[in-house]
Write a protein that holds these residues in place. Sequence first.
Motif, mmCIF file in Angstrom:
data_model
loop_
_atom_site.group_PDB
_atom_site.id
_atom_site.type_symbol
_atom_site.label_atom_id
_atom_site.label_comp_id
_atom_site.label_asym_id
_atom_site.label_seq_id
_atom_site.Cartn_x
_atom_site.Cartn_y
_atom_site.Cartn_z
ATOM 1 N N GLY A 2 2.928 -7.601 4.074
ATOM 2 C CA GLY A 2 2.876 -6.388 3.240
ATOM 3 C C GLY A 2 3.376 -5.368 4.140
ATOM 4 N N LEU A 3 3.966 -4.299 3.440
ATOM 5 C CA LEU A 3 4.488 -3.577 3.871
ATOM 6 C C LEU A 3 3.202 -1.413 3.434
ATOM 7 N N ILE A 4 3.718 -0.656 3.827
ATOM 8 C CA ILE A 4 3.151 0.325 3.504
ATOM 9 C C ILE A 4 4.232 1.609 3.260
ATOM 10 N N LEU A 5 3.657 2.316 2.863
ATOM 11 C CA LEU A 5 4.453 3.595 2.180
ATOM 12 C C LEU A 5 3.637 4.594 2.419
ATOM 13 N N ALA A 6 3.876 5.448 3.506
ATOM 14 C CA ALA A 6 2.888 7.054 3.675
ATOM 15 C C ALA A 6 4.164 7.804 3.643
ATOM 16 N N THR A 7 3.643 9.420 3.236
ATOM 17 C CA THR A 7 4.606 10.124 3.576
ATOM 18 C C THR A 7 4.054 11.285 4.825
ATOM 19 N N TRP A 8 4.341 11.972 5.245
ATOM 20 C CA TRP A 8 3.744 13.150 6.772
ATOM 21 C C TRP A 8 4.851 14.602 6.281
ATOM 22 N N PHE A 9 4.141 15.648 7.165
ATOM 23 C CA PHE A 9 4.934 16.255 7.795
ATOM 24 C C PHE A 9 5.224 15.858 9.357
ATOM 25 N N ILE A 10 6.076 15.594 9.673
ATOM 26 C CA ILE A 10 6.546 15.033 11.187
ATOM 27 C C ILE A 10 7.308 16.073 12.230
ATOM 28 N N VAL A 11 6.939 16.735 12.792
ATOM 29 C CA VAL A 11 7.361 17.399 13.656
ATOM 30 C C VAL A 11 7.360 17.777 14.803
ATOM 31 N N ASP A 12 8.832 18.135 15.549
ATOM 32 C CA ASP A 12 8.521 19.097 17.142
ATOM 33 C C ASP A 12 8.891 20.077 16.834
ATOM 34 N N GLN A 13 9.409 20.724 17.978
ATOM 35 C CA GLN A 13 9.626 22.200 18.310
ATOM 36 C C GLN A 13 11.374 23.075 17.979
ATOM 37 N N GLU A 14 11.858 21.345 17.202
ATOM 38 C CA GLU A 14 13.293 22.107 17.051
ATOM 39 C C GLU A 14 12.917 22.155 15.248
ATOM 40 N N ILE A 15 12.111 21.180 14.216
ATOM 41 C CA ILE A 15 12.102 20.982 13.525
ATOM 42 C C ILE A 15 11.048 22.316 12.726
ATOM 43 N N LEU A 16 9.955 22.106 13.854
ATOM 44 C CA LEU A 16 9.873 23.657 13.107
ATOM 45 C C LEU A 16 9.442 24.557 13.280
ATOM 46 N N ALA A 17 10.741 25.223 14.124
ATOM 47 C CA ALA A 17 12.079 26.395 14.138
ATOM 48 C C ALA A 17 12.738 26.621 12.507
ATOM 49 N N LYS A 18 13.410 25.333 12.901
ATOM 50 C CA LYS A 18 14.406 25.527 10.889
ATOM 51 C C LYS A 18 13.234 25.675 9.539
ATOM 52 N N ALA A 19 12.530 24.790 10.172
ATOM 53 C CA ALA A 19 11.262 25.265 8.647
ATOM 54 C C ALA A 19 10.629 26.801 8.981
ATOM 55 N N ILE A 63 0.803 -1.121 0.060
ATOM 56 C CA ILE A 63 -0.439 -0.056 0.405
ATOM 57 C C ILE A 63 1.168 1.110 -0.090
ATOM 58 N N PHE A 64 0.501 2.003 -0.339
ATOM 59 C CA PHE A 64 1.475 3.475 -1.159
ATOM 60 C C PHE A 64 0.872 4.743 -0.963
ATOM 61 N N LEU A 65 0.922 5.754 -0.147
ATOM 62 C CA LEU A 65 0.186 7.009 -0.343
ATOM 63 C C LEU A 65 1.505 7.837 -0.346
ATOM 64 N N TRP A 66 1.432 9.005 -1.223
ATOM 65 C CA TRP A 66 2.046 10.220 -1.426
ATOM 66 C C TRP A 66 1.307 11.329 -1.388
ATOM 67 N N SER A 67 2.506 11.817 -0.507
ATOM 68 C CA SER A 67 0.745 13.384 0.319
ATOM 69 C C SER A 67 -0.565 13.275 0.060
ATOM 70 N N VAL A 68 -0.864 12.245 0.941
ATOM 71 C CA VAL A 68 -2.271 12.707 1.908
ATOM 72 C C VAL A 68 -2.675 12.254 2.544
ATOM 73 N N PHE A 69 -1.411 11.702 3.521
ATOM 74 C CA PHE A 69 -2.154 12.236 5.029
ATOM 75 C C PHE A 69 -1.580 13.859 4.987
ATOM 76 N N THR A 70 -0.673 14.271 4.101
ATOM 77 C CA THR A 70 -0.119 15.509 4.104
ATOM 78 C C THR A 70 -1.400 16.727 4.536
ATOM 79 N N HIS A 71 -2.980 15.438 3.849
ATOM 80 C CA HIS A 71 -4.276 16.482 3.932
ATOM 81 C C HIS A 71 -4.979 16.389 4.552
ATOM 82 N N MET A 72 -4.914 15.557 5.922
ATOM 83 C CA MET A 72 -5.933 15.128 6.688
ATOM 84 C C MET A 72 -5.708 14.757 8.204
ATOM 85 N N ALA A 73 -7.321 14.782 8.612
ATOM 86 C CA ALA A 73 -6.805 14.719 9.852
ATOM 87 C C ALA A 73 -6.824 13.818 10.837
#
Length: 277
Positions: free
Chosen positions: A177-194, A148-158
Amino acid sequence: MMAIKDAARWLFFRRRERSTHHSGYDIPTRLMNLTGSGPETFDAISDWHMRSLAEHTPIAKDHYVLEMGCGIGRDAIPLTNIIGPNGSYLGIDIVRDSIKWCQQHISTKHPNFRFVYFDIKDQLHNPAGKRTTTEMTLPTADGSIDRIFLWSVFTHMAEVDITHYLREFARVLKPTGLILATWFIVDQEILAKARTVDLTPFHLRFEHQVEQDCYVNDLAKPMGAVAYTKAAVSRMLEAANLALSVEVLPGSWSGFYSEPKGAQDTTILQLRSTIKQ
Ligand SMILES: C[S@@+](CC[C@H](N)C(=O)[O-])C[C@H]1O[C@@H](n2cnc3c(N)ncnc32)[C@H](O)[C@@H]1O
């Protein structure tokens, strides 16, 4: 008489939809643009997706494959060269015209490539939709899918919707089976850098915290880009009995990681019950 003929011809060509050539297909540019990247990058992203799938979740010719948020066939088209007649591909999306185009142009040539429309309401992709994500059941049997794969889909979902899909994925995934899914995963340091480097054309700064573990980029279009903390991602995986198969592959979007492995953060998942202790 000639003038009328010319006017008719001009009208005919004007009304014909603009399209972009990709791997033997003329894809409507309007639908390509709905995938978040237009004709300039369509091929390069498609090639990158194929390399990434080959490296992390290799697809064999007899595999049963599901792609959620398949868009206009960016990955389905090259996968027609990989998945043979003993395997199958099921692509699902909430843009009716994209699914119709894929059915008319890909399934007609490759009958083991099936495309299904989910009429889910979504501000960006399907504002007139009638259903919610949590009402949807994947149209495939329990334990039937290899990849199963999803590119840039969870990045638009609740979170509630992602959790629902993850549970459905766990239901239909084979034990191997394997799943590949992409996200934006953050913590305070990542947010500060972004927020400092502001690297992407979408200005992914995630300045609006809408829940304890969830940030959006634009309050007017909250589902335009959604980021979750590591705690939220772990909670969603746990709720679905899924687990990371390898460490998260960090993305380049935030500018935080010195050796990113892709644009967004990528998770490779498997059923929790199949993790070796
Ligand atoms: C950024 S686009 C990426 C499309 C495709 N994966 C690609 O890389 O070309 C996000 C896709 O997710 C789809 N999508 C958004 N919410 C969805 C949902 N709840 N269920 C299924 N697909 C969804 C959109 O319609 C859109 O095609």
